[in-house]
Write a protein that holds these residues in place. Sequence first.
Motif, PDB file in Angstrom:
ATOM      1  N   TYR A 470       0.710  -1.273  -0.082  1.00 28.91           N
ATOM      2  CA  TYR A 470       0.018  -0.133  -0.097  1.00 28.91           C
ATOM      3  C   TYR A 470       0.881   1.395   0.012  1.00 28.91           C
ATOM      4  N   GLY A 471       2.118   1.302   0.207  1.00 24.04           N
ATOM      5  CA  GLY A 471       2.777   2.433   0.373  1.00 24.04           C
ATOM      6  C   GLY A 471       4.094   2.383  -0.778  1.00 24.04           C
ATOM      7  N   ALA A 472       3.923   1.345  -1.741  1.00 24.84           N
ATOM      8  CA  ALA A 472       5.032   1.504  -2.698  1.00 24.84           C
ATOM      9  C   ALA A 472       5.190   2.582  -3.588  1.00 24.84           C
ATOM     10  N   SER A 473       3.909   3.507  -3.773  1.00 26.75           N
ATOM     11  CA  SER A 473       4.158   4.609  -4.423  1.00 26.75           C
ATOM     12  C   SER A 473       4.984   5.586  -4.029  1.00 26.75           C
ATOM     13  N   GLY A 474       5.549   5.382  -2.791  1.00 25.37           N
ATOM     14  CA  GLY A 474       6.794   6.416  -2.297  1.00 25.37           C
ATOM     15  C   GLY A 474       8.093   6.049  -2.819  1.00 25.37           C
ATOM     16  N   GLY A 475       8.243   4.747  -3.006  1.00 25.90           N
ATOM     17  CA  GLY A 475       9.370   4.362  -3.596  1.00 25.90           C
ATOM     18  C   GLY A 475      10.522   3.749  -2.571  1.00 25.90           C
ATOM     19  N   VAL A 476      10.051   3.736  -1.164  1.00 24.93           N
ATOM     20  CA  VAL A 476      11.011   3.569  -0.034  1.00 24.93           C
ATOM     21  C   VAL A 476      10.403   3.195   1.292  1.00 24.93           C
ATOM     22  N   VAL A 477      10.617   1.945   1.705  1.00 28.97           N
ATOM     23  CA  VAL A 477      10.105   1.588   3.197  1.00 28.97           C
ATOM     24  C   VAL A 477      11.213   1.402   3.913  1.00 28.97           C
ATOM     25  N   THR A 478      11.131   1.863   4.996  1.00 32.76           N
ATOM     26  CA  THR A 478      12.318   1.945   6.126  1.00 32.76           C
ATOM     27  C   THR A 478      11.911   1.342   7.295  1.00 32.76           C
ATOM     28  N   LEU A 479      12.551   0.251   7.715  1.00 32.38           N
ATOM     29  CA  LEU A 479      12.356  -0.525   8.950  1.00 32.38           C
ATOM     30  C   LEU A 479      13.488   0.157  10.114  1.00 32.38           C
ATOM     31  N   ARG A 480      12.857   0.500  11.243  1.00 33.74           N
ATOM     32  CA  ARG A 480      13.747   1.263  12.052  1.00 33.74           C
ATOM     33  C   ARG A 480      13.506   0.486  13.458  1.00 33.74           C
ATOM     34  N   THR A 481      14.656   0.125  14.062  1.00 28.82           N
ATOM     35  CA  THR A 481      14.541  -0.389  15.433  1.00 28.82           C
ATOM     36  C   THR A 481      15.198   0.315  16.545  1.00 28.82           C
ATOM     37  N   ARG A 482      14.569   0.546  17.540  1.00 27.23           N
ATOM     38  CA  ARG A 482      15.434   1.519  18.769  1.00 27.23           C
ATOM     39  C   ARG A 482      14.707   1.230  20.046  1.00 27.23           C
ATOM     40  N   ARG A 483      15.465   1.443  21.069  1.00 27.74           N
ATOM     41  CA  ARG A 483      14.956   1.452  22.411  1.00 27.74           C
ATOM     42  C   ARG A 483      14.005   2.650  22.961  1.00 27.74           C
ATOM     43  N   VAL A 484      13.010   2.205  23.392  1.00 31.24           N
ATOM     44  CA  VAL A 484      12.219   3.495  23.914  1.00 31.24           C
ATOM     45  C   VAL A 484      12.055   3.131  25.530  1.00 31.24           C
ATOM     46  N   ASP A 485      12.697   3.733  26.463  1.00 33.59           N
ATOM     47  CA  ASP A 485      12.717   3.416  27.879  1.00 33.59           C
ATOM     48  C   ASP A 485      12.978   1.806  28.005  1.00 33.59           C
ATOM     49  N   ARG A 486      11.976   1.250  28.718  1.00 36.21           N
ATOM     50  CA  ARG A 486      12.322  -0.359  28.851  1.00 36.21           C
ATOM     51  C   ARG A 486      11.729  -1.198  27.843  1.00 36.21           C
ATOM     52  N   LYS A 487      11.356  -0.464  26.569  1.00 35.86           N
ATOM     53  CA  LYS A 487      10.725  -1.628  25.492  1.00 35.86           C
ATOM     54  C   LYS A 487      11.637  -1.370  24.414  1.00 35.86           C
ATOM     55  N   ILE A 488      11.441  -2.306  23.386  1.00 29.61           N
ATOM     56  CA  ILE A 488      12.269  -2.053  21.924  1.00 29.61           C
ATOM     57  C   ILE A 488      11.224  -1.785  21.054  1.00 29.61           C
ATOM     58  N   ARG A 489      11.326  -0.746  20.313  1.00 33.99           N
ATOM     59  CA  ARG A 489      10.051  -0.371  19.319  1.00 33.99           C
ATOM     60  C   ARG A 489      10.751  -0.584  17.756  1.00 33.99           C
ATOM     61  N   VAL A 490       9.742  -1.107  17.162  1.00 37.59           N
ATOM     62  CA  VAL A 490      10.097  -1.560  15.717  1.00 37.59           C
ATOM     63  C   VAL A 490       9.125  -0.624  14.847  1.00 37.59           C
ATOM     64  N   GLU A 491       9.734   0.169  13.929  1.00 37.96           N
ATOM     65  CA  GLU A 491       8.639   1.233  13.051  1.00 37.96           C
ATOM     66  C   GLU A 491       8.867   0.563  11.868  1.00 37.96           C
ATOM     67  N   VAL A 492       7.882   0.557  10.931  1.00 41.78           N
ATOM     68  CA  VAL A 492       7.901   0.408   9.517  1.00 41.78           C
ATOM     69  C   VAL A 492       7.182   1.573   8.877  1.00 41.78           C
ATOM     70  N   ILE A 493       7.956   2.319   8.039  1.00 45.23           N
ATOM     71  CA  ILE A 493       7.628   3.736   7.756  1.00 45.23           C
ATOM     72  C   ILE A 493       7.707   3.433   6.277  1.00 45.23           C
ATOM     73  N   ASP A 494       6.445   3.961   5.306  1.00 45.59           N
ATOM     74  CA  ASP A 494       6.340   4.127   4.238  1.00 45.59           C
ATOM     75  C   ASP A 494       6.003   5.505   3.883  1.00 45.59           C
ATOM     76  N   LYS A 495       6.218   5.979   2.327  1.00 46.37           N
ATOM     77  CA  LYS A 495       5.823   7.067   1.988  1.00 46.37           C
ATOM     78  C   LYS A 495       4.495   7.129   0.931  1.00 46.37           C
ATOM     79  N   GLY A 496       3.880   6.334   1.249  1.00 47.68           N
ATOM     80  CA  GLY A 496       2.427   6.038   0.552  1.00 47.68           C
ATOM     81  C   GLY A 496       1.578   7.312   0.970  1.00 47.68           C
ATOM     82  N   PRO A 497       0.378   6.990   0.460  1.00 45.47           N
ATOM     83  CA  PRO A 497      -1.017   7.969   0.311  1.00 45.47           C
ATOM     84  C   PRO A 497      -1.185   8.077   1.898  1.00 45.47           C
ATOM     85  N   GLY A 498      -0.855   7.578   2.723  1.00 45.93           N
ATOM     86  CA  GLY A 498      -1.512   7.949   4.382  1.00 45.93           C
ATOM     87  C   GLY A 498      -2.809   7.463   4.569  1.00 45.93           C
TER      88      GLY A 498
END
Length: 561
Positions: A470-498
């Motif tokens: 659904y977000g292929a129109s943006g050309g890029v999909v980013t997978l970001r992993t980081r620590r937030v306090d005592r949790k591990i957060r995974v974000e999947v970011i696209d540049k699609g229509p929203g």
Amino acid sequence: MILSRALADLDHPAVAAAEARAGSWRRGHDLMSQPHAPVFLAVILAVLVVLAVSTSRSAGLVAALWAAGGVAVTAWLRAGKGKAYDAAYAALITVGFAGGNLLAGNPPDLAFMFTIGNMIEVVLAVVLTRRFLPDLNIATVPGAAKFLMLAAVIAPLPAAVFASGMLYLMTGQDFASTVQTWWFGHALGIAVFAPFGLAVTKRHFARLARPWQVAEAAVLLGGLAALVGVLFIQEAVAIPFVIVPLLLVIAVRLRIVGVTAAILITALVSIGLTLNGYGPLNLTPGADLTQRVMLAQLFTATTGLPMLLVAAMLEERDLFAARAAAGQERAEKASAGKSRLLANVAHEIKSPIGGIIGIGDLWSSGQLGPVTPTQGEMATMLVKTARQIETLTHDLLDVARAESGAVQMDLRPVDVAGVVEDVRRGVGLLKEAEGLTLTAERQNDDLVALADSIRLNQVIGNLVTNAVKYGASGGVVTLRTRRVDRKIRVEVIDKGPGLSAEKQAQLFEPFNRLGLERSTIEGHGIGLTLAKRLTELQNGEIGVISAPGEGATFWIELPAA
């Protein structure tokens, strides 16, 4: 004793059939189905009139607490409704009032005048209540407030003006003090006796089903009677307000029936003792009997009637809680049935689909005989479609298991960044990802979560697959992993229509593709539902951040190991 017998008679079970035929408009029973009941009620009214006139007159010829009006209003409201019945009932009440006045020693002209005034009050209370509170439900705050305002405050006022005017013309009795005593006494009579009569139902008495509950009610109401008695016998200090905490306890423990009984006890004891010269109110400087009785009436009204609203609020809360519990139970049963259906359907589909895939592979490979190019293309399409259905059946089974709690989670320390990298590589090989840039970012080194590695891979895979679709129109999909306090957060970011806020609210609903059912993008609308449930089973959270035209960021958070 007489009052309790009358109120018990109102709830006789034999009237249920007549009420059903008439299309009952409120809770209660039809007194006319018992031929003796209306006559019995007329006798009760006559007795109550005699008692009120002989024991509670405080302003000349006017009584300070008029129980007969409250009982008449209660009985009429709880009985049947119809022109013939109302006419007969009004006649019997009139006979009761007139007979009571004559038996109390009033001359015929005064008895006739008082009867007219009483009937004005009762008829107006019944008409107003039927018009604005047809269900007679005083176990809600609006219902209790309406009844007190209509029946107890408004209805007695025209009668008070009529009777006081007639007494002024006939005997020269002071008009203002008579209006005050009539209005207060009759309003209090309706406010005290009518709610108790309306609250006496099987549903409310169900709270007293166990012996200890009966004992609790007896202790609380007996303690209240004793406390009010002590406060209004002693004359050292005026502290009647100390009954308020006990009234509050009665409201909490006994609800509407207990509070109405408590108000009745408070009124009878406080006004009765004041009329007989007891209590601190008799020490009020310069106050005559009428004024002292008015203070006792105000005491009952200001301490007891607010508790009626408190009890009504608690009854309303209980009703809402019961409805919510019943709704939750129905929803859980429906969800369990749906899960069983999904599981059964998926199981029934798996076996034949496996056979279709096998036959399609044999056909397309030429093992079943020569294959033309057209036949090969058709065989390939057959296998592709069958594999999509096979994937759907697996997802359906997973959803059914997840919702029923049958999914076993093996929670161990998992390198989340490693899982994200595996997913990135796997999705990158899909045909849908051609021409799309998939990148993985990690903002910390120690990104270990307590999770099930297989189910975590499935969750992140669903999110990334969705972003690719659904977000292929943006050309890029980013997978970001980081620590937030005592949790591990995974974000999947696209540049699609929203996504709009409305669509975000529906995002995790099963089989909801947000209006894309007819689009060329393949899908069944259960991937995100499954991802949400699997994340929750790993003690995690899932969500989305998006706005139209600005792409979407799907995220999950899991406890750090």
